[in-house]
Design a protein around this motif. Sequence first.
Motif, mmCIF file in Angstrom:
data_model
loop_
_atom_site.group_PDB
_atom_site.id
_atom_site.type_symbol
_atom_site.label_atom_id
_atom_site.label_comp_id
_atom_site.label_asym_id
_atom_site.label_seq_id
_atom_site.Cartn_x
_atom_site.Cartn_y
_atom_site.Cartn_z
ATOM 1 N N MET A 175 -10.190 -11.836 -1.942
ATOM 2 C CA MET A 175 -9.212 -10.670 -1.610
ATOM 3 C C MET A 175 -10.054 -9.402 -2.118
ATOM 4 O O MET A 175 -10.793 -9.384 -2.754
ATOM 5 C CB MET A 175 -7.952 -10.799 -2.452
ATOM 6 C CG MET A 175 -6.969 -9.458 -2.119
ATOM 7 S SD MET A 175 -5.393 -9.383 -3.090
ATOM 8 C CE MET A 175 -4.567 -10.729 -1.991
ATOM 9 N N SER A 176 -9.886 -8.402 -1.110
ATOM 10 C CA SER A 176 -10.242 -6.934 -1.469
ATOM 11 C C SER A 176 -10.015 -6.473 -2.660
ATOM 12 O O SER A 176 -8.821 -6.737 -3.311
ATOM 13 C CB SER A 176 -9.733 -5.992 -0.380
ATOM 14 O OG SER A 176 -9.989 -4.616 -0.846
ATOM 15 N N SER A 177 -10.843 -5.574 -3.266
ATOM 16 C CA SER A 177 -10.376 -4.862 -4.525
ATOM 17 C C SER A 177 -10.260 -3.731 -4.467
ATOM 18 O O SER A 177 -10.140 -2.779 -5.481
ATOM 19 C CB SER A 177 -11.563 -5.092 -5.663
ATOM 20 O OG SER A 177 -12.871 -4.790 -5.017
ATOM 21 N N ALA A 178 -9.781 -3.062 -3.204
ATOM 22 C CA ALA A 178 -9.452 -1.579 -2.952
ATOM 23 C C ALA A 178 -8.475 -0.996 -3.874
ATOM 24 O O ALA A 178 -7.523 -1.655 -4.047
ATOM 25 C CB ALA A 178 -9.109 -1.438 -1.500
ATOM 26 N N THR A 179 -8.736 0.157 -4.199
ATOM 27 C CA THR A 179 -7.759 1.060 -4.877
ATOM 28 C C THR A 179 -7.697 2.363 -4.109
ATOM 29 O O THR A 179 -8.475 2.689 -2.916
ATOM 30 C CB THR A 179 -8.004 1.260 -6.396
ATOM 31 O OG1 THR A 179 -9.200 1.960 -6.230
ATOM 32 C CG2 THR A 179 -8.293 -0.058 -7.165
ATOM 33 N N ALA A 180 -6.658 3.158 -4.645
ATOM 34 C CA ALA A 180 -6.526 4.538 -3.838
ATOM 35 C C ALA A 180 -7.740 5.437 -4.127
ATOM 36 O O ALA A 180 -7.910 6.060 -3.061
ATOM 37 C CB ALA A 180 -5.257 5.367 -4.913
ATOM 38 N N ALA A 181 -8.484 5.067 -5.005
ATOM 39 C CA ALA A 181 -9.861 5.787 -5.131
ATOM 40 C C ALA A 181 -10.769 5.576 -4.062
ATOM 41 O O ALA A 181 -11.720 6.497 -3.462
ATOM 42 C CB ALA A 181 -10.748 5.518 -6.327
ATOM 43 N N ASP A 182 -10.842 4.529 -3.395
ATOM 44 C CA ASP A 182 -11.516 4.286 -2.069
ATOM 45 C C ASP A 182 -11.090 5.037 -0.944
ATOM 46 O O ASP A 182 -11.675 5.041 0.050
ATOM 47 C CB ASP A 182 -11.674 2.768 -1.890
ATOM 48 C CG ASP A 182 -12.153 1.972 -3.061
ATOM 49 O OD1 ASP A 182 -13.241 2.136 -3.285
ATOM 50 O OD2 ASP A 182 -11.549 0.922 -3.571
ATOM 51 N N LYS A 211 -0.732 8.111 -0.566
ATOM 52 C CA LYS A 211 -1.145 7.671 0.859
ATOM 53 C C LYS A 211 -2.427 6.928 0.785
ATOM 54 O O LYS A 211 -2.453 5.801 1.522
ATOM 55 C CB LYS A 211 -1.102 8.932 1.653
ATOM 56 C CG LYS A 211 -1.879 8.609 3.213
ATOM 57 C CD LYS A 211 -0.971 7.535 3.903
ATOM 58 C CE LYS A 211 0.458 8.363 4.328
ATOM 59 N NZ LYS A 211 1.258 7.449 5.097
ATOM 60 N N ALA A 212 -3.452 7.470 -0.136
ATOM 61 C CA ALA A 212 -4.603 6.770 -0.226
ATOM 62 C C ALA A 212 -4.205 5.248 -0.643
ATOM 63 O O ALA A 212 -4.825 4.297 -0.599
ATOM 64 C CB ALA A 212 -5.532 7.432 -1.045
ATOM 65 N N VAL A 226 -3.296 -1.005 -6.996
ATOM 66 C CA VAL A 226 -3.875 -0.204 -6.099
ATOM 67 C C VAL A 226 -3.440 1.437 -6.605
ATOM 68 O O VAL A 226 -4.271 2.413 -5.897
ATOM 69 C CB VAL A 226 -3.489 -0.248 -4.619
ATOM 70 C CG1 VAL A 226 -4.198 -1.742 -4.178
ATOM 71 C CG2 VAL A 226 -1.764 -0.229 -4.445
ATOM 72 N N GLY A 227 -2.778 1.410 -7.285
ATOM 73 C CA GLY A 227 -2.035 2.814 -7.936
ATOM 74 C C GLY A 227 -0.650 3.043 -7.477
ATOM 75 O O GLY A 227 -0.296 4.238 -7.714
ATOM 76 N N LEU A 228 0.172 2.191 -6.996
ATOM 77 C CA LEU A 228 1.493 2.241 -6.663
ATOM 78 C C LEU A 228 2.436 1.666 -7.676
ATOM 79 O O LEU A 228 2.103 0.338 -7.990
ATOM 80 C CB LEU A 228 1.790 1.664 -5.433
ATOM 81 C CG LEU A 228 1.038 2.212 -4.057
ATOM 82 C CD1 LEU A 228 1.427 1.458 -2.880
ATOM 83 C CD2 LEU A 228 1.574 3.735 -3.887
ATOM 84 N N ASP A 229 3.419 2.424 -8.087
ATOM 85 C CA ASP A 229 4.229 1.863 -9.278
ATOM 86 C C ASP A 229 5.570 1.355 -8.688
ATOM 87 O O ASP A 229 6.475 2.285 -8.417
ATOM 88 C CB ASP A 229 4.516 2.838 -10.368
ATOM 89 C CG ASP A 229 5.057 2.174 -11.730
ATOM 90 O OD1 ASP A 229 5.725 1.262 -11.456
ATOM 91 O OD2 ASP A 229 4.862 2.720 -12.758
#
Length: 240
Positions: free
Chosen positions: A1-8, A178-179, A163-166
């Motif tokens: 699975m991807s490890s993407a976060t908002a920073a990407d 949004k990111a 990913v940064g969503l709570d």
Amino acid sequence: MSSATAADYGWIRSSSSLFAYALEVGYTLTLVRGVSPSEVFRIVGAEPRGECAGLDALIHEQQGFLDEYEQWPEAFLAGAFTVRGEGGDWTLALEFGGDLGTRARLMEALSAGTRAVSHSSNGGKPMDFFHWYEDGELRTTFEWPADRTGSTPDELNGVMRQVGLDPTGDEDPGIDQKAAVLALTERLTGVRVTEELLAEAGYRVAEVPEEPVREWTGLTIDITDAHGERTYLNIDRTQL
């Protein structure tokens, strides 16, 4: 699975980013696994309008399309291309001012036997939505992370936090929501959306008709007063 976060996905806020246009005017981005762009357009009843090279060209097509009408048209343009993701090829469909990825009937059809994910914004308001469909079923959808619905509204809670969503609503003001939604979409699809990907893709373009307004046949009155007395009444259109 991807490890993407908002920073990407911080690039979407750059004033020079082509995505800035999408955020300004409103957009919907939809990803469907294993369904070709031409088949996506067939399912949604869209009329093909050729191809264009790159997001600049798609935006130009969109602006030219709007110039054909004195008032807001009862249709919109969508551009779609094939991209590699988790489990094979995906179709990425992008439109400005349209709602392909938010129509329940279409998303149920597109996701039959597969997965479809979409996110959208209506521009300056703004109202932003996320939808995840699996096998024709809406699994999780939200405008605000704490206000989720769908058949499995809590299934993504762990990934959302990553990913940064709570999902509790205690949002970190330093996180671009949004990111983070773009990162959540990548986690579900394996598709990394970059400025270069959108800028250089070859888009199939089609005109998608607006969803017809259903004629109403009646109304329901359902009121419970302070004493617990309930009034429930169905009124047929012919009675009004």
